[in-house]
Design a protein around this motif. Structure first.
Motif, PDB file in Angstrom:
ATOM      1  N   GLY A  79       0.803  -1.212   0.000  1.00  0.00           N
ATOM      2  CA  GLY A  79       0.000   0.000   0.000  1.00  0.00           C
ATOM      3  C   GLY A  79       0.833   1.258   0.000  1.00  0.00           C
ATOM      4  N   GLN A  80       0.158   2.382  -0.183  1.00  0.00           N
ATOM      5  CA  GLN A  80       0.788   3.689  -0.186  1.00  0.00           C
ATOM      6  C   GLN A  80       0.456   4.410   1.118  1.00  0.00           C
ATOM      7  OE1 GLN A  80      -1.019   5.130  -3.849  1.00  0.00           O
ATOM      8  NE2 GLN A  80       1.039   5.401  -4.672  1.00  0.00           N
ATOM      9  N   VAL A  81       1.500   4.922   1.771  1.00  0.00           N
ATOM     10  CA  VAL A  81       1.339   5.692   2.999  1.00  0.00           C
ATOM     11  C   VAL A  81       1.971   7.065   2.773  1.00  0.00           C
ATOM     12  CG1 VAL A  81       1.860   5.818   5.463  1.00  0.00           C
ATOM     13  CG2 VAL A  81       1.390   3.596   4.391  1.00  0.00           C
ATOM     14  N   ILE A  82       1.216   8.095   3.095  1.00  0.00           N
ATOM     15  CA  ILE A  82       1.664   9.474   2.886  1.00  0.00           C
ATOM     16  C   ILE A  82       1.978  10.085   4.247  1.00  0.00           C
ATOM     17  CG2 ILE A  82       1.010  11.748   1.997  1.00  0.00           C
ATOM     18  CD1 ILE A  82      -0.989  10.204   0.138  1.00  0.00           C
ATOM     19  N   PRO A  83       3.206  10.593   4.449  1.00  0.00           N
ATOM     20  CA  PRO A  83       3.524  11.257   5.710  1.00  0.00           C
ATOM     21  C   PRO A  83       2.676  12.526   5.880  1.00  0.00           C
ATOM     22  CG  PRO A  83       5.535  10.718   4.507  1.00  0.00           C
ATOM     23  CD  PRO A  83       4.380  10.495   3.578  1.00  0.00           C
ATOM     24  N   VAL A  84       1.993  12.631   7.022  1.00  0.00           N
ATOM     25  CA  VAL A  84       1.112  13.768   7.299  1.00  0.00           C
ATOM     26  C   VAL A  84       1.352  14.260   8.721  1.00  0.00           C
ATOM     27  CG1 VAL A  84      -0.690  13.020   5.691  1.00  0.00           C
ATOM     28  CG2 VAL A  84      -0.766  12.266   8.075  1.00  0.00           C
ATOM     29  N   SER A  85       0.708  15.384   9.036  1.00  0.00           N
ATOM     30  CA  SER A  85       0.693  15.862  10.421  1.00  0.00           C
ATOM     31  C   SER A  85      -0.727  16.298  10.767  1.00  0.00           C
ATOM     32  CB  SER A  85       1.686  17.008  10.620  1.00  0.00           C
ATOM     33  OG  SER A  85       1.301  18.126   9.860  1.00  0.00           O
ATOM     34  N   PHE A  86      -1.017  16.255  12.064  1.00  0.00           N
ATOM     35  CA  PHE A  86      -2.316  16.686  12.586  1.00  0.00           C
ATOM     36  C   PHE A  86      -2.050  17.463  13.870  1.00  0.00           C
ATOM     37  CE2 PHE A  86      -6.018  15.847  15.391  1.00  0.00           C
ATOM     38  CZ  PHE A  86      -6.980  16.520  14.649  1.00  0.00           C
ATOM     39  N   ARG A  87      -2.310  18.761  13.812  1.00  0.00           N
ATOM     40  CA  ARG A  87      -2.052  19.654  14.954  1.00  0.00           C
ATOM     41  C   ARG A  87      -0.628  19.500  15.470  1.00  0.00           C
ATOM     42  NH1 ARG A  87      -7.828  18.652  17.923  1.00  0.00           N
ATOM     43  NH2 ARG A  87      -9.050  19.724  16.344  1.00  0.00           N
ATOM     44  N   GLY A  88       0.306  19.413  14.534  1.00  0.00           N
ATOM     45  CA  GLY A  88       1.722  19.335  14.877  1.00  0.00           C
ATOM     46  C   GLY A  88       2.255  17.941  15.155  1.00  0.00           C
ATOM     47  N   LYS A  89       1.362  16.957  15.264  1.00  0.00           N
ATOM     48  CA  LYS A  89       1.803  15.589  15.522  1.00  0.00           C
ATOM     49  C   LYS A  89       1.936  14.844  14.196  1.00  0.00           C
ATOM     50  CE  LYS A  89       0.837  11.550  18.294  1.00  0.00           C
ATOM     51  NZ  LYS A  89      -0.003  10.935  19.312  1.00  0.00           N
ATOM     52  N   ARG A  90       3.104  14.209  13.975  1.00  0.00           N
ATOM     53  CA  ARG A  90       3.370  13.524  12.715  1.00  0.00           C
ATOM     54  C   ARG A  90       2.780  12.114  12.706  1.00  0.00           C
ATOM     55  NH1 ARG A  90       6.937  16.611   9.817  1.00  0.00           N
ATOM     56  NH2 ARG A  90       7.685  14.939   8.486  1.00  0.00           N
ATOM     57  N   GLY A  91       2.379  11.676  11.530  1.00  0.00           N
ATOM     58  CA  GLY A  91       1.828  10.338  11.373  1.00  0.00           C
ATOM     59  C   GLY A  91       1.819   9.955   9.908  1.00  0.00           C
ATOM     60  N   GLY A  92       1.028   8.949   9.559  1.00  0.00           N
ATOM     61  CA  GLY A  92       0.934   8.499   8.189  1.00  0.00           C
ATOM     62  C   GLY A  92      -0.520   8.302   7.791  1.00  0.00           C
ATOM     63  N   TYR A  93      -0.873   8.763   6.614  1.00  0.00           N
ATOM     64  CA  TYR A  93      -2.208   8.569   6.056  1.00  0.00           C
ATOM     65  C   TYR A  93      -2.125   7.434   5.046  1.00  0.00           C
ATOM     66  CZ  TYR A  93      -6.277   9.286   3.089  1.00  0.00           C
ATOM     67  OH  TYR A  93      -7.422   9.099   2.354  1.00  0.00           O
ATOM     68  N   THR A  94      -2.902   6.375   5.261  1.00  0.00           N
ATOM     69  CA  THR A  94      -2.900   5.237   4.351  1.00  0.00           C
ATOM     70  C   THR A  94      -3.821   5.552   3.179  1.00  0.00           C
ATOM     71  OG1 THR A  94      -2.478   3.744   6.186  1.00  0.00           O
ATOM     72  CG2 THR A  94      -3.271   2.762   4.142  1.00  0.00           C
ATOM     73  N   HIS A  95      -3.205   5.842   2.039  1.00  0.00           N
ATOM     74  CA  HIS A  95      -3.952   6.222   0.844  1.00  0.00           C
ATOM     75  C   HIS A  95      -4.629   5.000   0.211  1.00  0.00           C
ATOM     76  CE1 HIS A  95      -5.097   8.146  -2.823  1.00  0.00           C
ATOM     77  NE2 HIS A  95      -4.276   7.419  -3.547  1.00  0.00           N
ATOM     78  N   CYS A  96      -3.914   3.890   0.120  1.00  0.00           N
ATOM     79  CA  CYS A  96      -4.500   2.656  -0.388  1.00  0.00           C
ATOM     80  C   CYS A  96      -3.747   1.477   0.211  1.00  0.00           C
ATOM     81  CB  CYS A  96      -4.474   2.596  -1.910  1.00  0.00           C
ATOM     82  SG  CYS A  96      -2.828   2.544  -2.617  1.00  0.00           S
ATOM     83  N   MET A  97      -4.454   0.367   0.369  1.00  0.00           N
ATOM     84  CA  MET A  97      -3.848  -0.826   0.941  1.00  0.00           C
ATOM     85  C   MET A  97      -4.521  -2.051   0.332  1.00  0.00           C
ATOM     86  SD  MET A  97      -3.647  -1.970   4.930  1.00  0.00           S
ATOM     87  CE  MET A  97      -2.573  -0.634   5.389  1.00  0.00           C
ATOM     88  N   PHE A  98      -3.703  -3.030  -0.042  1.00  0.00           N
ATOM     89  CA  PHE A  98      -4.186  -4.265  -0.637  1.00  0.00           C
ATOM     90  C   PHE A  98      -3.679  -5.434   0.199  1.00  0.00           C
ATOM     91  CE2 PHE A  98      -3.493  -1.096  -3.918  1.00  0.00           C
ATOM     92  CZ  PHE A  98      -4.741  -1.032  -4.508  1.00  0.00           C
ATOM     93  N   LEU A  99      -4.579  -6.339   0.585  1.00  0.00           N
ATOM     94  CA  LEU A  99      -4.234  -7.520   1.372  1.00  0.00           C
ATOM     95  C   LEU A  99      -4.817  -8.749   0.700  1.00  0.00           C
ATOM     96  CD1 LEU A  99      -4.402  -5.064   3.515  1.00  0.00           C
ATOM     97  CD2 LEU A  99      -4.506  -6.878   5.173  1.00  0.00           C
ATOM     98  N   ASN A 100      -4.255  -9.912   1.055  1.00  0.00           N
ATOM     99  CA  ASN A 100      -4.728 -11.151   0.437  1.00  0.00           C
ATOM    100  C   ASN A 100      -5.426 -12.081   1.424  1.00  0.00           C
ATOM    101  OD1 ASN A 100      -2.530 -12.012   1.890  1.00  0.00           O
ATOM    102  ND2 ASN A 100      -1.524 -13.063   0.201  1.00  0.00           N
ATOM    103  N   ASP A 101      -6.031 -11.527   2.487  1.00  0.00           N
ATOM    104  CA  ASP A 101      -6.715 -12.363   3.475  1.00  0.00           C
ATOM    105  C   ASP A 101      -7.822 -11.550   4.156  1.00  0.00           C
ATOM    106  OD1 ASP A 101      -7.121 -14.725   4.891  1.00  0.00           O
ATOM    107  OD2 ASP A 101      -5.679 -14.204   6.442  1.00  0.00           O
ATOM    108  N   GLU A 102      -8.988 -12.151   4.309  1.00  0.00           N
ATOM    109  CA  GLU A 102     -10.160 -11.434   4.829  1.00  0.00           C
ATOM    110  C   GLU A 102     -10.057 -10.990   6.292  1.00  0.00           C
ATOM    111  OE1 GLU A 102     -13.328  -9.303   4.606  1.00  0.00           O
ATOM    112  OE2 GLU A 102     -12.776 -10.434   2.838  1.00  0.00           O
ATOM    113  N   PRO A 103      -9.614 -11.835   7.258  1.00  0.00           N
ATOM    114  CA  PRO A 103      -9.570 -11.374   8.653  1.00  0.00           C
ATOM    115  C   PRO A 103      -8.744 -10.105   8.884  1.00  0.00           C
ATOM    116  CG  PRO A 103      -9.453 -13.753   8.603  1.00  0.00           C
ATOM    117  CD  PRO A 103      -9.348 -13.283   7.178  1.00  0.00           C
ATOM    118  N   PRO A 104      -7.535  -9.961   8.303  1.00  0.00           N
ATOM    119  CA  PRO A 104      -6.834  -8.702   8.532  1.00  0.00           C
ATOM    120  C   PRO A 104      -7.488  -7.513   7.818  1.00  0.00           C
ATOM    121  CG  PRO A 104      -5.508 -10.143   7.144  1.00  0.00           C
ATOM    122  CD  PRO A 104      -6.684 -10.941   7.617  1.00  0.00           C
TER     123      PRO A 104
END
Length: 164
Positions: A79-104
């Motif tokens: 998947g694609q993760v974009i580095p972002v911030s929210f009120r000065g706190k850094r994190g990552g926004y998951t733009h898209c994610m692909f998995l090959n199993d239903e439970p996760p």
């Protein structure tokens, strides 16, 4: 079922038959390949929802082999993760994610707020360990493509663009 039972046992839907067990969750023996590339900041701003702010014009394309995950079993995700911030706190926004199993996928959606898509994605190691710098990725039945770690280390990753 009494209201107290629901409150004591509820952690996922459906209540009587969730797709994954209650936590805590452990993800061990994972293997990662993360390709970071620079892109157009305006394009990032167009896909990152407010009030998140784009930290820098980078995208991390992550390939993760998850062979041993509590309650989720063995699966692969990309998947694609974009580095972002929210009120000065850094994190990552998951733009898209692909998995090959239903439970996760259910856990990602219900527990962590991701929106993964079920896709036949695979990460394989070549049998010949002398080629250990090479890994193969497949997505959605397309022919596999090879990533050579040595070549990536020497190339201009900032210009790399992946499309499936």
């Amino acid at each position: 079922m009494k209201e107290a039972d629901v409150l004591a046992k509820a952690f996922a839907m459906p209540l009587t038959s969730p797709a994954f067990p209650p936590g805590p969750y452990r993800f061990v023996n994972r293997e990662f390949l993360i390709i970071t590339y620079r892109t157009d900041p305006e394009r990032l701003r167009a896909v990152v929802p407010e009030p998140l702010e784009v930290a820098e014009p980078l995208v991390k394309y992550e390939f993760i082999l998850m062979p041993d995950s509590t309650g989720f079993g063995d699966y692969t995700e990309i998947g694609q993760v974009i580095p972002v911030s929210f009120r000065g706190k850094r994190g990552g926004y998951t733009h898209c994610m692909f998995l090959n199993d239903e439970p996760p996928i259910a856990g990602g959606r219900e527990l962590w707020g991701f929106r993964p898509t079920l896709t036949p994605v695979h990460l394989r190691r070549p049998l010949d360990r002398s080629q250990s710098a090479r890994k193969e990725f497949e997505l959605a039945g397309n022919p596999p493509f090879w990533v050579n770690f040595d070549a990536l280390a020497m190339s201009a990753i900032s210009r790399l663009s992946l499309r499936f």
